[in-house]
Design a protein around this motif. Sequence first.
Motif, PDB file in Angstrom:
ATOM      1  N   LYS A 205       3.261  38.936  11.098  1.00 20.04           N
ATOM      2  CA  LYS A 205       4.711  38.652  12.044  1.00 20.04           C
ATOM      3  C   LYS A 205       5.366  38.189  11.664  1.00 20.04           C
ATOM      4  O   LYS A 205       6.383  38.062  12.128  1.00 20.04           O
ATOM      5  N   ALA A 206       5.250  38.253  10.178  1.00 18.77           N
ATOM      6  CA  ALA A 206       6.389  38.217   9.336  1.00 18.77           C
ATOM      7  C   ALA A 206       7.703  39.022   9.441  1.00 18.77           C
ATOM      8  O   ALA A 206       9.431  38.845   9.118  1.00 18.77           O
ATOM      9  N   THR A 207       6.822  40.333   8.991  1.00 22.02           N
ATOM     10  CA  THR A 207       8.541  41.540   9.095  1.00 22.02           C
ATOM     11  C   THR A 207       8.793  41.702  10.958  1.00 22.02           C
ATOM     12  O   THR A 207       9.889  41.877  10.953  1.00 22.02           O
ATOM     13  N   PHE A 208       7.648  40.968  11.797  1.00 23.78           N
ATOM     14  CA  PHE A 208       8.293  41.104  13.202  1.00 23.78           C
ATOM     15  C   PHE A 208       9.357  40.038  13.183  1.00 23.78           C
ATOM     16  O   PHE A 208      10.660  40.713  13.903  1.00 23.78           O
ATOM     17  N   SER A 209       9.307  39.030  12.427  1.00 22.72           N
ATOM     18  CA  SER A 209       9.862  37.917  12.387  1.00 22.72           C
ATOM     19  C   SER A 209      11.447  38.539  12.226  1.00 22.72           C
ATOM     20  O   SER A 209      12.747  37.967  11.912  1.00 22.72           O
ATOM     21  N   ARG A 210      11.540  39.078  10.106  1.00 19.55           N
ATOM     22  CA  ARG A 210      12.643  39.553   9.901  1.00 19.55           C
ATOM     23  C   ARG A 210      13.218  40.749  10.229  1.00 19.55           C
ATOM     24  O   ARG A 210      14.992  40.624  10.757  1.00 19.55           O
TER      25      ARG A 210
END
Length: 259
Positions: A205-210
Amino acid sequence: MTQQHISTQMIPERDEPALYINPNSEQIAAFAEEAVTVEDQPRVRLLADSDEIKDALYSFLTASKIAELIHRDQLSLRTLAEPVQNTIFTTESEAVVPVMGKYSISSSDPELVSSVYGEFDSRFEAAEQYHLRTPALSVVNQTLREEIGDATADELNEVLAHAEEISNSNEYLSIVEIMLILAARNEVLLYDISKWGEDTGIASKATFSRAKSALEDTGLIKTEKVPLDVGRPRLRLLATETIATADLKTLSTEISTPF
């Protein structure tokens, strides 16, 4: 028979399991491209240098096809513990070694083939399995339809069918960026697409957010807040005109990565 296509020309003609030893990254990619189209192909055990496997898996297109073959139980992937001088493709009845240019040497001599097959059968069984993080194409498609919707799944299939390259990181337009762009075209919530991506194994999810922030900063997508009865509002992804009118057949090459 070229080195790159030694496996792809032989596999459809064989009904027996095969060992594919020491292919380079281009040969691995060529193998995956062809083998994934053969639903009933015999099982192949592929043993290669870990760096060559890693280079091949940099491409999401190659990695997802290899994952699909593993998912179908048509491929096992392990890493070489010791160097091998040649690339070898062998079944229990024939061994083929590419030499130079478009030439290769093959043999059906029972004693020779038995020796070669036996040697690398033992090496393969003793080797460590290579664990892929990329999900199989069929899993991506099925879960995307179930959790996000048919429209997004159909658009992804269109992109993948015409893509020249999609990366698993960020030199090319990455699979995460592709998914966010398609989600924006279909006004999907960031939470939904990132949760799907994490659950499926695409990325965290963090990669998608970035990636969302980078796409938004460069004006490729927009977001709007969607209020909830309880908790913080969620973000709906929206397409800018550039994304809304983009040709899916050329999306992976015409939209520049923001990283």
